[in-house]
Design a protein around this motif. Sequence first.
Motif, PDB file in Angstrom:
ATOM      1  N   ALA A 139     -13.160 -18.232 -11.443  1.00  0.00           N
ATOM      2  CA  ALA A 139     -12.299 -18.598 -10.313  1.00  0.00           C
ATOM      3  C   ALA A 139     -12.019 -17.396  -9.416  1.00  0.00           C
ATOM      4  CB  ALA A 139     -10.993 -19.191 -10.821  1.00  0.00           C
ATOM      5  N   LEU A 140     -11.752 -16.246 -10.024  1.00  0.00           N
ATOM      6  CA  LEU A 140     -11.438 -15.057  -9.232  1.00  0.00           C
ATOM      7  C   LEU A 140     -12.669 -14.512  -8.522  1.00  0.00           C
ATOM      8  CD1 LEU A 140      -8.872 -13.097 -11.450  1.00  0.00           C
ATOM      9  CD2 LEU A 140      -8.465 -14.717  -9.604  1.00  0.00           C
ATOM     10  N   GLU A 141     -13.806 -14.498  -9.207  1.00  0.00           N
ATOM     11  CA  GLU A 141     -15.010 -13.938  -8.599  1.00  0.00           C
ATOM     12  C   GLU A 141     -15.577 -14.844  -7.506  1.00  0.00           C
ATOM     13  OE1 GLU A 141     -17.985 -12.432 -11.199  1.00  0.00           O
ATOM     14  OE2 GLU A 141     -16.593 -11.187 -12.327  1.00  0.00           O
ATOM     15  N   SER A 142     -15.456 -16.148  -7.681  1.00  0.00           N
ATOM     16  CA  SER A 142     -16.006 -17.090  -6.690  1.00  0.00           C
ATOM     17  C   SER A 142     -15.038 -17.382  -5.553  1.00  0.00           C
ATOM     18  CB  SER A 142     -16.392 -18.399  -7.371  1.00  0.00           C
ATOM     19  OG  SER A 142     -15.240 -19.049  -7.883  1.00  0.00           O
ATOM     20  N   LYS A 143     -13.729 -17.135  -5.819  1.00  0.00           N
ATOM     21  CA  LYS A 143     -12.676 -17.397  -4.826  1.00  0.00           C
ATOM     22  C   LYS A 143     -12.629 -18.875  -4.409  1.00  0.00           C
ATOM     23  CE  LYS A 143     -12.860 -12.709  -2.839  1.00  0.00           C
ATOM     24  NZ  LYS A 143     -13.847 -12.168  -3.789  1.00  0.00           N
ATOM     25  N   VAL A 144     -12.832 -19.761  -5.375  1.00  0.00           N
ATOM     26  CA  VAL A 144     -12.769 -21.204  -5.087  1.00  0.00           C
ATOM     27  C   VAL A 144     -11.658 -21.823  -5.929  1.00  0.00           C
ATOM     28  CG1 VAL A 144     -15.244 -21.231  -4.615  1.00  0.00           C
ATOM     29  CG2 VAL A 144     -14.411 -21.950  -6.857  1.00  0.00           C
ATOM     30  N   PRO A 145     -11.123 -22.972  -5.525  1.00  0.00           N
ATOM     31  CA  PRO A 145     -10.046 -23.612  -6.289  1.00  0.00           C
ATOM     32  C   PRO A 145     -10.540 -24.185  -7.617  1.00  0.00           C
ATOM     33  CG  PRO A 145     -10.742 -25.028  -4.489  1.00  0.00           C
ATOM     34  CD  PRO A 145     -11.449 -23.717  -4.292  1.00  0.00           C
TER      35      PRO A 145
END
Length: 244
Positions: A139-145
């Motif tokens: 989630a943090l690396e992709s920056k998606v919900p």
Amino acid sequence: MFYWLLKWVLVGPLLKLVFRPRTEGAENVPLEGPAILASNHLSYADWLFMPLTLPRRVTFVAKAEYFTTPGLKGWFQKKFFSGAGQVPIDRSGADAAEGALTSAMKILGRGELFGIYPEGTRSHDGKLYRGRTGVARLALESKVPVIPVAVIGTDVVAPPGRKFGAVTRPLVRFGKPLDFSRYEGLENDRFILRSITDEIMYEIMRLGGQEYVDLYATQAKALDKEAKRADGTDGTDGTALKAS
């Protein structure tokens, strides 16, 4: 193209006709753009019913062996898993967890939906177990919900250790998207990763009503098997992809 053929022409209508799966909260899943669907894992049938309730493709990662088996059987196996929305783990990384993360990043980078089971393996007793922190890192690396998902009733359709149980109406419940942008840049902080993972697992628990056990499912299965051996019985052990 094969995916849609499999879903809507072959498997999809049959599953819908026989099991009539129900859906709640599908409006929480975006109609376009990337998102992570983090689900509980009661049965091997979860990956069939959850995507079936959405108009968009949901992609999971699977063991590379499903795509590399030689011969006619291997060809059909590869077509089936590819068509059902699964891709092989990228083995260019150091281990399976790293490979799963690499594959997931590629899928999200294409603007698609990625499905993951944070518990890392199927629950052997219907309880919800501690999540692996791979989902938080992703989630943090992709920056998606992250959209929490609770699948209910699939362990009746296909109980652990059995191919088929009974006909029931599974329910797939989608929660509201979780935004972790406040933790941007902290993907290497293990305390932050644990906090995010626990928040995701709490939402899954709230959606599904499962009893939560603060223990990894693999540990719980091992303890259960030990206890059953001591009683002179054998336990069952489901396997699934692990992201930690």
